[in-house]
Design an enzyme around this catalytic site. Structure first.
Site, PDB file in Angstrom:
ATOM      1  N   LYS A  52       4.046   8.626  10.092  1.00  0.00           N
ATOM      2  CA  LYS A  52       4.875   8.453   9.059  1.00  0.00           C
ATOM      3  C   LYS A  52       5.264   9.903   8.401  1.00  0.00           C
ATOM      4  O   LYS A  52       6.577  10.091   8.371  1.00  0.00           O
ATOM      5  CB  LYS A  52       4.321   7.764   7.913  1.00  0.00           C
ATOM      6  CG  LYS A  52       4.172   6.250   8.095  1.00  0.00           C
ATOM      7  CD  LYS A  52       3.243   5.445   7.072  1.00  0.00           C
ATOM      8  CE  LYS A  52       2.952   4.045   7.789  1.00  0.00           C
ATOM      9  NZ  LYS A  52       2.045   3.305   6.995  1.00  0.00           N
ATOM     10  N   GLN A  96      -1.276   3.614   1.758  1.00  0.00           N
ATOM     11  CA  GLN A  96      -1.783   3.121   3.106  1.00  0.00           C
ATOM     12  C   GLN A  96      -2.999   2.111   3.173  1.00  0.00           C
ATOM     13  O   GLN A  96      -4.054   2.449   2.136  1.00  0.00           O
ATOM     14  CB  GLN A  96      -2.404   4.511   4.098  1.00  0.00           C
ATOM     15  CG  GLN A  96      -2.714   3.753   5.498  1.00  0.00           C
ATOM     16  CD  GLN A  96      -1.203   3.507   6.373  1.00  0.00           C
ATOM     17  OE1 GLN A  96      -0.462   3.760   6.022  1.00  0.00           O
ATOM     18  NE2 GLN A  96      -1.673   2.582   7.445  1.00  0.00           N
ATOM     19  N   ASP A 119       7.104  -0.372   1.011  1.00  0.00           N
ATOM     20  CA  ASP A 119       6.472  -1.124   1.903  1.00  0.00           C
ATOM     21  C   ASP A 119       7.180  -2.648   1.641  1.00  0.00           C
ATOM     22  O   ASP A 119       6.799  -3.381   2.547  1.00  0.00           O
ATOM     23  CB  ASP A 119       4.889  -1.239   1.633  1.00  0.00           C
ATOM     24  CG  ASP A 119       4.135  -0.259   2.584  1.00  0.00           C
ATOM     25  OD1 ASP A 119       4.611  -0.079   3.818  1.00  0.00           O
ATOM     26  OD2 ASP A 119       3.174   0.338   2.257  1.00  0.00           O
TER      27      ASP A 119
HETATM   28  N1  GUN Z   1      -1.519  -0.477   7.226  1.00  0.00           N
HETATM   29  C1  GUN Z   1      -1.117  -1.041   8.358  1.00  0.00           C
HETATM   30  N2  GUN Z   1       0.000  -1.275   8.506  1.00  0.00           N
HETATM   31  C2  GUN Z   1       0.542  -0.853   7.110  1.00  0.00           C
HETATM   32  C3  GUN Z   1       1.828  -0.898   6.448  1.00  0.00           C
HETATM   33  O1  GUN Z   1       2.989  -1.309   7.075  1.00  0.00           O
HETATM   34  N3  GUN Z   1       2.161  -0.070   5.215  1.00  0.00           N
HETATM   35  C4  GUN Z   1       0.654   0.200   4.490  1.00  0.00           C
HETATM   36  N4  GUN Z   1       0.744   0.709   3.270  1.00  0.00           N
HETATM   37  N5  GUN Z   1      -0.452   0.192   5.122  1.00  0.00           N
HETATM   38  C5  GUN Z   1      -0.233  -0.414   6.418  1.00  0.00           C
END
Ligand code: GUN
Length: 284
Positions: A52, A96, A119
């Site tokens: 990211k 996350q 998200d």
């Molecule tokens: N953990 C696995 N996929 C995601 C996601 O798309 N967003 C977040 N915040 N955590 C994750």
């Protein structure tokens, strides 16, 4: 041979489009900044978080990393989120997941301001999605819509079957396919006669969470097959929820694992980050 839907290529196109847009918005004094919070040092989460940050750097979005220890108290995390909600220099907040067991994920998701919820997990974002209001879209399902559209696969009027009903994929996927005028069925672990239902699908989205679960018997001839799963098999190979080799001969189009849905999630997260400054510019 089916059309192989190349998520790597399509996600790259989207990132390049965003990069151009970010450069244009920068000329107007608009800058996006994403705060990424990771609690603990789960290796898989570290890989996702790093990807990211790299995508942000590529596109021209500032990223601020908050790496908190595994023992961080829930209140402390809520406090950080609230502080970032108030920080005008931060446009998007991402915590996350998964979080350590002592932290209530729902509580953290609800602490994020819906205006910074890149998200798309906040109940306000989910509600906006279902009633067709503008808002942040959950990244993986939004990425799947882009994969279909950019591969010239029509959704309108099609029988769409989703296997899996998670809040992150299955449910928002249903809302998005419905918004595109698909006829949507959501199947799950308690569904009876699953094969009968999946065999109706013109578009099948597999978000089962089980390695190579979807075989040819689950597929109608000529179906489009979207594989959301990612697993490491006993031979340490990456594979999805779909048995690719088995299904390949029946499908008209299929996403590979890796290189299908996976790269799209980050591209759509970046799109949501850019959305924050697009909205600022539109309102000015
Ligand atoms: N953990 C696995 N996929 C995601 C996601 O798309 N967003 C977040 N915040 N955590 C994750």
């Amino acid at each position: 041979m089916p059309q192989i839907i190349d998520g790597k290529k399509i996600s790259q196109q989207i990132k390049d489009e965003l990069k151009t847009e970010v450069a244009e918005l920068a000329k107007k004094g608009r800058h996006a900044c994403l705060a990424v919070i990771q609690v603990g040092d789960d290796p898989a989460s570290s890989v996702y978080v790093n990807n990211k940050k790299k995508a942000c750097a590529y596109i021209g979005i500032e990223s601020r990393a908050y790496e908190l220890s595994e023992n961080t108290a829930e209140d402390e995390l809520v406090g950080l989120v609230e502080q970032l909600n108030e920080d005008d220099g931060v446009n998007g907040i991402l915590v996350q997941l998964p979080l350590p067991a002592h932290i209530d994920e729902d509580k953290i998701i609800k602490a994020i301001s819906p205006d910074k919820d890149v998200d798309g997990f906040h109940p306000v974002s989910v509600g906006r999605l279902w009633i067709g209001e503008k808002g942040f879209l959950s990244c993986t399902p939004a990425g799947i819509i882009q994969l279909l559209k950019r591969s010239d696969i029509q959704i309108e009027g099609k029988e769409c079957v989703i296997v899996g009903r998670s809040n992150i994929v299955g449910k928002p996927m249903a809302a998005l396919l419905l918004r595109e005028n698909g006829t949507v069925t959501v199947a799950h672990s308690r569904t009876k006669n699953l094969r009968e239902i999946t065999r109706r699908a013109d578009i099948l989205v597999a978000a089962v969470g089980k390695e190579r679960f979807i075989t040819k018997e689950y597929i109608k001839d000529g179906a489009v097959v979207i594989d959301v799963g990612i697993h490491r098999d006993a031979q340490n190979h990456l594979c999805g929820d779909v048995d690719f080799e088995d299904v390949e001969s029946a499908a008209s189009a299929i996403t590979p694992v890796p290189g299908g849905v996976g790269p799209m999630t980050i591209a759509m997260l970046m799109n949501n980050c850019v959305q924050t400054i697009r909205t600022q510019e539109e309102r000015s």
